[in-house]
Design a protein around this motif. Structure first.
Motif, mmCIF file in Angstrom:
data_model
loop_
_atom_site.group_PDB
_atom_site.id
_atom_site.type_symbol
_atom_site.label_atom_id
_atom_site.label_comp_id
_atom_site.label_asym_id
_atom_site.label_seq_id
_atom_site.Cartn_x
_atom_site.Cartn_y
_atom_site.Cartn_z
ATOM 1 N N ASP A 1 0.818 -1.218 0.000
ATOM 2 C CA ASP A 1 0.000 0.000 0.000
ATOM 3 C C ASP A 1 0.853 1.270 0.000
ATOM 4 O OD1 ASP A 1 -2.251 -1.527 -0.052
ATOM 5 O OD2 ASP A 1 -2.886 -1.118 1.996
ATOM 6 N N LEU A 2 1.895 1.279 -0.812
ATOM 7 C CA LEU A 2 2.750 2.462 -0.918
ATOM 8 C C LEU A 2 2.198 3.379 -2.001
ATOM 9 C CD1 LEU A 2 6.249 0.699 -0.790
ATOM 10 C CD2 LEU A 2 4.975 1.741 1.099
ATOM 11 N N LEU A 3 1.935 4.631 -1.629
ATOM 12 C CA LEU A 3 1.325 5.589 -2.548
ATOM 13 C C LEU A 3 1.936 6.974 -2.370
ATOM 14 C CD1 LEU A 3 -2.494 4.848 -2.191
ATOM 15 C CD2 LEU A 3 -1.173 4.584 -4.285
ATOM 16 N N CYS A 4 2.026 7.704 -3.450
ATOM 17 C CA CYS A 4 2.346 9.131 -3.376
ATOM 18 C C CYS A 4 1.027 9.868 -3.169
ATOM 19 C CB CYS A 4 3.037 9.583 -4.659
ATOM 20 S SG CYS A 4 3.369 11.357 -4.701
ATOM 21 N N CYS A 5 0.677 10.083 -1.914
ATOM 22 C CA CYS A 5 -0.616 10.707 -1.592
ATOM 23 C C CYS A 5 -0.633 12.199 -1.892
ATOM 24 C CB CYS A 5 -0.953 10.481 -0.118
ATOM 25 S SG CYS A 5 -1.258 8.749 0.301
ATOM 26 N N LEU A 6 0.531 12.823 -1.924
ATOM 27 C CA LEU A 6 0.572 14.272 -2.118
ATOM 28 C C LEU A 6 0.018 14.702 -3.461
ATOM 29 C CD1 LEU A 6 3.997 15.281 -0.519
ATOM 30 C CD2 LEU A 6 1.694 15.591 0.413
ATOM 31 N N ILE A 7 -0.009 13.814 -4.444
ATOM 32 C CA ILE A 7 -0.565 14.217 -5.737
ATOM 33 C C ILE A 7 -2.089 14.274 -5.690
ATOM 34 C CG2 ILE A 7 1.424 13.240 -6.931
ATOM 35 C CD1 ILE A 7 -0.332 10.994 -7.938
ATOM 36 N N TYR A 8 -2.677 13.787 -4.593
ATOM 37 C CA TYR A 8 -4.128 13.878 -4.420
ATOM 38 C C TYR A 8 -4.483 14.897 -3.339
ATOM 39 C CZ TYR A 8 -3.666 9.242 -6.573
ATOM 40 O OH TYR A 8 -3.333 8.188 -7.383
ATOM 41 N N SER A 9 -3.558 15.749 -2.977
ATOM 42 C CA SER A 9 -3.797 16.661 -1.863
ATOM 43 C C SER A 9 -5.041 17.503 -2.111
ATOM 44 C CB SER A 9 -2.589 17.579 -1.657
ATOM 45 O OG SER A 9 -2.358 18.365 -2.802
ATOM 46 N N GLY A 10 -5.702 17.825 -1.040
ATOM 47 C CA GLY A 10 -6.968 18.547 -1.117
ATOM 48 C C GLY A 10 -8.056 17.736 -0.465
ATOM 49 N N ASP A 11 -9.153 17.555 -1.179
ATOM 50 C CA ASP A 11 -10.288 16.839 -0.606
ATOM 51 C C ASP A 11 -10.214 15.330 -0.804
ATOM 52 O OD1 ASP A 11 -11.375 19.242 0.170
ATOM 53 O OD2 ASP A 11 -12.512 19.489 -1.692
ATOM 54 N N GLN A 12 -9.235 14.833 -1.560
ATOM 55 C CA GLN A 12 -9.202 13.404 -1.886
ATOM 56 C C GLN A 12 -8.584 12.580 -0.753
ATOM 57 O OE1 GLN A 12 -10.806 12.376 -4.505
ATOM 58 N NE2 GLN A 12 -11.227 14.462 -5.170
ATOM 59 N N ILE A 13 -7.344 12.903 -0.376
ATOM 60 C CA ILE A 13 -6.625 12.206 0.686
ATOM 61 C C ILE A 13 -5.967 13.255 1.570
ATOM 62 C CG2 ILE A 13 -4.703 10.647 1.220
ATOM 63 C CD1 ILE A 13 -5.258 9.145 -1.296
ATOM 64 N N SER A 14 -5.994 13.028 2.874
ATOM 65 C CA SER A 14 -5.406 13.992 3.803
ATOM 66 C C SER A 14 -3.917 14.162 3.527
ATOM 67 C CB SER A 14 -5.600 13.506 5.249
ATOM 68 O OG SER A 14 -4.881 14.334 6.145
ATOM 69 N N ASP A 15 -3.431 15.398 3.628
ATOM 70 C CA ASP A 15 -2.001 15.641 3.466
ATOM 71 C C ASP A 15 -1.279 15.674 4.814
ATOM 72 O OD1 ASP A 15 -2.989 18.005 4.416
ATOM 73 O OD2 ASP A 15 -2.334 19.236 2.728
ATOM 74 N N THR A 16 -1.960 15.172 5.852
ATOM 75 C CA THR A 16 -1.370 15.072 7.185
ATOM 76 C C THR A 16 -0.849 13.662 7.411
ATOM 77 O OG1 THR A 16 -2.935 16.707 8.044
ATOM 78 C CG2 THR A 16 -1.814 15.333 9.650
ATOM 79 N N LEU A 17 0.363 13.540 7.931
ATOM 80 C CA LEU A 17 0.948 12.230 8.184
ATOM 81 C C LEU A 17 0.109 11.418 9.170
ATOM 82 C CD1 LEU A 17 4.747 13.117 8.479
ATOM 83 C CD2 LEU A 17 3.723 11.626 6.752
ATOM 84 N N SER A 18 -0.014 10.128 8.907
ATOM 85 C CA SER A 18 -0.737 9.238 9.810
ATOM 86 C C SER A 18 0.032 9.013 11.103
ATOM 87 C CB SER A 18 -0.976 7.883 9.134
ATOM 88 O OG SER A 18 -1.741 8.030 7.966
ATOM 89 N N MET A 19 1.360 9.002 11.013
ATOM 90 C CA MET A 19 2.229 8.858 12.184
ATOM 91 C C MET A 19 3.307 9.931 12.089
ATOM 92 S SD MET A 19 2.505 4.702 12.760
ATOM 93 C CE MET A 19 3.311 4.346 11.176
ATOM 94 N N ALA A 20 3.476 10.684 13.150
ATOM 95 C CA ALA A 20 4.349 11.859 13.126
ATOM 96 C C ALA A 20 5.820 11.487 13.045
ATOM 97 C CB ALA A 20 4.105 12.706 14.369
ATOM 98 N N ILE A 21 6.591 12.400 12.467
ATOM 99 C CA ILE A 21 8.048 12.383 12.591
ATOM 100 C C ILE A 21 8.371 13.355 13.714
ATOM 101 C CG2 ILE A 21 10.262 12.798 11.454
ATOM 102 C CD1 ILE A 21 8.673 10.477 10.245
ATOM 103 N N GLY A 22 8.737 12.834 14.869
ATOM 104 C CA GLY A 22 8.850 13.684 16.055
ATOM 105 C C GLY A 22 7.475 14.185 16.435
ATOM 106 N N ASP A 23 7.310 15.490 16.430
ATOM 107 C CA ASP A 23 6.005 16.088 16.712
ATOM 108 C C ASP A 23 5.364 16.670 15.452
ATOM 109 O OD1 ASP A 23 5.679 15.574 19.415
ATOM 110 O OD2 ASP A 23 6.842 17.334 20.021
ATOM 111 N N ASN A 24 5.948 16.414 14.300
ATOM 112 C CA ASN A 24 5.500 17.057 13.071
ATOM 113 C C ASN A 24 4.681 16.088 12.217
ATOM 114 O OD1 ASN A 24 5.124 18.690 10.857
ATOM 115 N ND2 ASN A 24 7.285 19.251 10.641
ATOM 116 N N PHE A 25 3.447 16.472 11.902
ATOM 117 C CA PHE A 25 2.577 15.678 11.039
ATOM 118 C C PHE A 25 2.534 16.219 9.609
ATOM 119 C CE2 PHE A 25 1.103 14.491 15.211
ATOM 120 C CZ PHE A 25 0.695 13.170 15.086
#
Length: 444
Positions: A335-359
């Protein structure tokens, strides 16, 4: 109500529900406990039941088995097709439990079953498959011949099938088992060519050294992905099922906790981070891994790769683990996907699991990576080195890989969009990587 849980013809135990108390229980069989190569189904379901209350044990059992079920519309379709409530775990397991993710086969025990299902295999032609793909707005894709052909968690349309000599079959019961998952493009117009997206990202992962499931793209003429199941092993005697669990099952979390912020990104709840997270996953290896050093490095590379391809949907159920008598180890990526190309209303552009405190995958800093290293027990220099190496590999390998992907008829517009994201994410990673070990420990 009791269900038998077995794997490759061996009874592992019994799943039961007390109708009066509403409590679940799972008990390993005497046969399984007597085996030299026995192992627990999950770290939270040990061979010797811990001193937990009946309520706590019930919660662990329910969460483990609920994670075997599909999600979203596929769960609704399964419930409707079998005329059970989608909250009826036992009823759904009776209907779907013979072809789950991993090794487990779940069925009514002999005293309750009226008959033993016969093994069945029927040809699925490409013409029939193409017609069903186009009929999805009116006909559930997971239901074939009146039976649900899916017991794999996830929201995307998919079915499990057996591939033999280039032919595809729907199989039921006995020693038969599926060998591949088949995915068409989503119905939603904004997510078209997702098959090309996943195909490209999975092939890229393998090219840069991230273990990933074998995948190919076919056109029938509709584009479909064929993903070889890594929880199946073809032998001269048939197909062995390998025990495999997802991240939520390994951590003892319910399906609703697959995101680190399980209640969403809203202002009032975004600080609640009780779901699956990188620190929890890395800590898991310290406790039960068969090869903790190798697994921790593999998980780090999996994490870095997600940020570089812009996969914001890499949650707790999108990675899996093999379990055997030696312990737990990381399974190939999927299930590896480049989700950023669907940014907006299609797929959230927020990380599911943070890097440190950054989503926010677009604004990762040396501090974020350094904090992640501390939280996950990693060396900051190792994180810096792996981030640089992975980014450089992707930039070097992608141009030639893109040609091969295009030869397989991957969508050109999608490949160009992925390329733009890869360039952006890799260049940014290279600009910050050297500063990760320089972050003051006093700030972390």
């Amino acid at each position: 109500m009791k269900l038998t849980v077995q794997a490759n013809g061996i009874c592992i135990g019994c799943l039961s529900l007390d109708a009066l108390s509403g409590l679940y229980a799972f008990d390993y069989s005497v046969e399984w406990l007597a085996k030299e190569q026995r192992f627990p189904l999950s770290p939270v379901l040990p061979l010797v039941r811990q001193s937990l209350s009946a309520e706590q044990h019930s919660a662990h059992v329910r969460q483990f088995f609920q994670n075997l079920l599909p999600e979203g519309q596929a769960l609704d379709d399964a419930a409707q097709a079998n005329k059970v409530s989608k909250s009826n775990l036992i009823g759904l397991l009776v209907a779907l439990g013979r072809e789950t993710a991993g090794a487990l086969e779940i069925s009514l025990d002999d005293s309750q079953a009226l008959s033993t299902p016969l093994a069945a295999k029927r040809l699925l032609t490409r013409e029939e498959l193409s017609q069903r793909i186009r009929s999805r707005p009116d006909l559930a894709f997971s239901v074939w011949d009146g039976k649900v052909r899916l017991s794999i968690a996830g929201y995307q349309d998919k079915i499990a099938l057996l591939e033999e000599n280039g032919l595809w079959f729907l199989v039921d019961g006995g020693s038969l088992a599926s060998t591949h998952l088949l995915k068409p493009d989503p119905i939603r117009s904004g997510l078209q060519h997702m098959t090309s997206n996943e195909f490209a990202c999975m092939r890229l992962a393998r090219a840069v050294g991230v273990a990933a499931a074998d995948i190919r793209l076919e056109h029938i003429p509709d584009p479909v992905l064929l993903i070889r199941r890594f929880d199946r092993r073809i032998t001269t005697e048939g197909i062995d099922r390998l025990h495999c669990i997802d991240g939520c099952q390994a951590l003892g979390l319910g399906v609703s906790m697959k995101y680190e912020r399980p209640y969403g990104d809203g202002r009032d709840v975004q600080h609640i981070r009780d779901g699956a997270s990188l620190p929890k996953l890395f800590a898991l290896f310290d406790r039960v891994s068969a090869q903790p050093t190798a697994d921790r490095l593999a998980l780090l590379r999996w994490t870095i790769f997600q940020t570089l391809i812009g996969n914001t949907d890499a949650h707790g159920k999108n990675l899996s683990f093999f379990i055997d008598a030696g312990g737990i180890r990381l399974a190939p990526a999927y299930d590896l996907l480049c989700c950023l190309i669907y940014s907006g209303d299609q797929i959230s552009d927020t990380l599911s699991m943070a890097i440190g405190d950054n989503f926010d995958v677009l604004s990762l800093t040396p501090y974020d990576w350094a904090l992640m290293a501390v939280e996950c027990g990693l060396n900051a220099r190792l994180v810096s080195r792996e981030l640089k190496q992975m980014a450089n590999k992707i930039l070097k390998i992608w141009p030639e890989l893109k040609v091969h992907l295009a030869t397989a008829n991957a969508d050109d517009v999608t490949l160009k969009a992925i390329e733009a994201t890869l360039n952006q994410q890799c260049q940014h990673a290279l600009s910050i990587a050297d500063n990760i070990p320089k972050v003051s420990k006093e700030l972390l």
